[in-house]
Enzyme design. Structure first.
Site, PDB file in Angstrom:
ATOM      1  N   CYS A  90      -1.156  -5.811   5.637  1.00 26.32           N
ATOM      2  CA  CYS A  90      -1.235  -4.970   6.838  1.00 26.32           C
ATOM      3  C   CYS A  90      -0.839  -5.774   8.078  1.00 26.32           C
ATOM      4  O   CYS A  90      -1.491  -6.767   8.404  1.00 26.32           O
ATOM      5  CB  CYS A  90      -2.647  -4.425   7.003  1.00 26.32           C
ATOM      6  SG  CYS A  90      -2.866  -3.450   8.519  1.00 26.32           S
ATOM      7  N   ASP A 134      -3.863  -4.513   1.982  1.00 28.44           N
ATOM      8  CA  ASP A 134      -4.089  -3.093   1.742  1.00 28.44           C
ATOM      9  C   ASP A 134      -3.932  -2.875   0.243  1.00 28.44           C
ATOM     10  O   ASP A 134      -2.948  -3.316  -0.353  1.00 28.44           O
ATOM     11  CB  ASP A 134      -3.056  -2.230   2.477  1.00 28.44           C
ATOM     12  CG  ASP A 134      -3.348  -2.096   3.960  1.00 28.44           C
ATOM     13  OD1 ASP A 134      -4.527  -2.173   4.333  1.00 28.44           O
ATOM     14  OD2 ASP A 134      -2.389  -1.902   4.724  1.00 28.44           O
ATOM     15  N   GLU A 182      13.737  -0.550 -14.878  1.00 23.52           N
ATOM     16  CA  GLU A 182      13.027  -1.284 -15.919  1.00 23.52           C
ATOM     17  C   GLU A 182      11.637  -1.627 -15.378  1.00 23.52           C
ATOM     18  O   GLU A 182      11.500  -2.100 -14.251  1.00 23.52           O
ATOM     19  CB  GLU A 182      13.820  -2.545 -16.278  1.00 23.52           C
ATOM     20  CG  GLU A 182      13.407  -3.191 -17.575  1.00 23.52           C
ATOM     21  CD  GLU A 182      12.224  -4.121 -17.401  1.00 23.52           C
ATOM     22  OE1 GLU A 182      11.392  -4.152 -18.315  1.00 23.52           O
ATOM     23  OE2 GLU A 182      12.125  -4.797 -16.369  1.00 23.52           O
ATOM     24  N   GLU A 198       3.317   3.729   5.579  1.00 22.51           N
ATOM     25  CA  GLU A 198       4.321   4.793   5.494  1.00 22.51           C
ATOM     26  C   GLU A 198       5.696   4.219   5.215  1.00 22.51           C
ATOM     27  O   GLU A 198       6.478   4.766   4.428  1.00 22.51           O
ATOM     28  CB  GLU A 198       4.335   5.606   6.797  1.00 22.51           C
ATOM     29  CG  GLU A 198       3.050   6.350   7.088  1.00 22.51           C
ATOM     30  CD  GLU A 198       1.935   5.498   7.682  1.00 22.51           C
ATOM     31  OE1 GLU A 198       0.822   6.024   7.834  1.00 22.51           O
ATOM     32  OE2 GLU A 198       2.152   4.297   7.986  1.00 22.51           O
TER      33      GLU A 198
END
Length: 142
Positions: A59, A66, A84, A103
């Site tokens: 973060c 996170d 793969e 995001e």
């Protein structure tokens, strides 16, 4: 705290003022060129759904990790390709060192699948269910 005319101006160097990395920065730090793929050599279309509860990133706001549950789902058409899985795992682990927002990371994962597998964006589903800190969780879907 209420803001009044006597409230000092916020510091200019706050991390939340602007996103510090663009998608190109994320791609440069975590490239997906020469990503290994598996070819669908059948005449059938398959849907692959990969889920991991061990996804993490860094973060930029707090400097803390996170943690999230990541779901990637997409169709593999006849003669199409899939990423793969071991290479995907290794690529995803690099996000632990990338300073980017939740995001932005979620979108980068979808963009990588789109470019590597040459699939339309609407055929790719990525959901990252970020674990809560401070009582607030965040689920990002693209």
């Amino acid at each position: 705290m209420l803001y009044t005319e006597n409230t000092p101006e916020p510091k200019e160097n706050k991390k939340y003022d602007v996103f510090r990395f663009s998608m190109e920065d994320v791609k440069e730090q975590n490239p997906w060129n020469d990503f290994p793929v598996i070819k669908n050599e059948t005449e059938g279309t398959f849907v692959t759904k990969m889920v991991t509860s061990e996804f993490s990133s860094y973060c930029p706001w707090t400097g803390h990790p996170d943690y999230a549950t990541l779901t990637i789902e997409y169709k593999i058409p006849p003669q199409g390709v899939a990423v793969e899985q071991k290479a995907l795992r290794d690529w995803l682990n690099k996000f632990r060192t990338i300073d980017a927002y939740q995001e932005e990371i979620t979108y980068a994962i979808k963009q990588m699948i789109h470019e590597v597998c040459q699939l339309p964006l609407e055929d790719i589903f990525v959901e990252v269910d970020w674990k809560g800190r401070g009582g607030i969780s965040n689920k990002v879907t693209v």
